[in-house]
Design a protein around this motif. Structure first.
Motif, PDB file in Angstrom:
ATOM      1  N   ASP A  19      22.904 -20.947  13.605  1.00 31.73           N
ATOM      2  CA  ASP A  19      21.546 -20.522  13.956  1.00 31.73           C
ATOM      3  C   ASP A  19      21.320 -19.073  13.531  1.00 31.73           C
ATOM      4  O   ASP A  19      20.286 -18.733  12.946  1.00 31.73           O
ATOM      5  N   ARG A  23      18.861 -17.536  10.616  1.00 31.48           N
ATOM      6  CA  ARG A  23      17.872 -16.527  10.999  1.00 31.48           C
ATOM      7  C   ARG A  23      17.940 -15.327  10.056  1.00 31.48           C
ATOM      8  O   ARG A  23      16.907 -14.795   9.628  1.00 31.48           O
ATOM      9  N   ARG A 127      18.086 -26.207  10.304  1.00 33.14           N
ATOM     10  CA  ARG A 127      17.822 -24.907  10.925  1.00 33.14           C
ATOM     11  C   ARG A 127      16.751 -24.127  10.179  1.00 33.14           C
ATOM     12  O   ARG A 127      16.058 -23.304  10.787  1.00 33.14           O
ATOM     13  N   PRO A 131      13.781 -23.858  13.192  1.00 33.81           N
ATOM     14  CA  PRO A 131      14.647 -22.754  13.625  1.00 33.81           C
ATOM     15  C   PRO A 131      14.622 -22.536  15.128  1.00 33.81           C
ATOM     16  O   PRO A 131      13.587 -22.670  15.779  1.00 33.81           O
ATOM     17  N   PHE A 132      15.804 -22.215  15.652  1.00 35.77           N
ATOM     18  CA  PHE A 132      15.921 -21.763  17.036  1.00 35.77           C
ATOM     19  C   PHE A 132      15.723 -20.251  17.047  1.00 35.77           C
ATOM     20  O   PHE A 132      16.063 -19.580  16.069  1.00 35.77           O
TER      21      PHE A 132
END
Length: 247
Positions: A19, A23, A127, A131-132
């Motif tokens: 994650d 990012r 992801r 996305p988280f």
């Protein structure tokens, strides 16, 4: 150490690392919030995106050399479904970034078997598309309603969205049924996914025959089933939140 050595107790750590890796890639491409177009992401990472109408593959990522200089080219076959095109592009982008992601995890990409690289590319792809922590925020805001999440992520398929739900709390079971036959069923809980409960079967039957979303609530589970029906194809996706599994 490659992904075939991952023990269950380390899977959450690996997921969190991936994650964070994705990012940082989105930040590198100066994309804030949801990545609604993976083709734009690829271009901002310095890749050349080419639509190959006659190619046999939905997507391919090639590294071309001119002397000592190398550049990435993302070849895409224009698909009638934007979701398929976006997933194919995200997967190929994941393939191109697999070595960098593996290094972050402390793995040597040369030690990872092809199946492991495929797994890693898929993990990166989902992801980028979902996305988280934004996906978790959106999921909670809409009560994890698949149709409303699809409205927020129009370029992501219902199936990819549903599978990504397994990466977020609470403990749930995701079931996909195609034309009346069980296609896929997984849980993010500590147990192997149990057989469908009477409540799940009733909820699925109502959705399959009625063509409308259905819900079922009881003290043990909260079930939502969505009809993803097309001409000649009837798919139902079910999310079961189970209260008897400790997270």
């Amino acid at each position: 150490m490659g992904p075939h050595f991952i023990m269950p107790e380390f899977s959450a750590q690996v997921a969190a690392e991936l994650d964070e890796f994705c990012r940082t890639i989105l930040e590198r491409a100066q994309i804030v919030g949801n990545c609604l177009d993976v083709l734009l992401l690829a271009q901002r990472l310095g890749m050349e995106v080419v639509i190959d109408q006659d190619g046999p593959h939905r997507a391919r990522c090639l590294r071309l050399y001119q002397g000592s200089q190398a550049r990435w080219v993302l070849l895409l076959h224009r698909d009638v479904r934007p979701e398929r095109l976006q997933w194919a592009a995200a997967h190929e982008l994941g393939e191109a970034l697999a070595a960098e992601a593996a290094a972050r995890l402390g793995w040597d990409i040369d030690d990872i078997q092809p199946a492991g690289r495929e797994w890693l590319a898929n993990e990166i792809a989902k992801r980028f598309l979902l996305p988280f922590p934004q996906f978790v925020v959106d999921g909670n805001e809409v009560g994890w309603d698949l149709i409303r999440l699809k409205e927020r992520y129009p370029n992501v398929s219902h199936e990819v969205i549903a599978r990504r739900m397994l990466d977020a709390p609470p403990p749930v079971i995701i079931t996909i049924i195609d034309n009346g036959t069980l296609y896929w069923r997984r849980s993010n809980g500590p147990l192997v996914s149990p057989p469908m409960t009477p409540g799940e079967k009733a909820c699925w039957t109502a959705t399959h025959h009625g063509g409308q979303s259905a819900r079922h609530e009881d003290p043990r589970e909260s079930i939502a089933c969505w009809a993803i029906h097309e001409t000649g194809w009837r798919r139902e996706i079910m999310r079961t939140e189970v209260f008897w599994i400790d997270w």
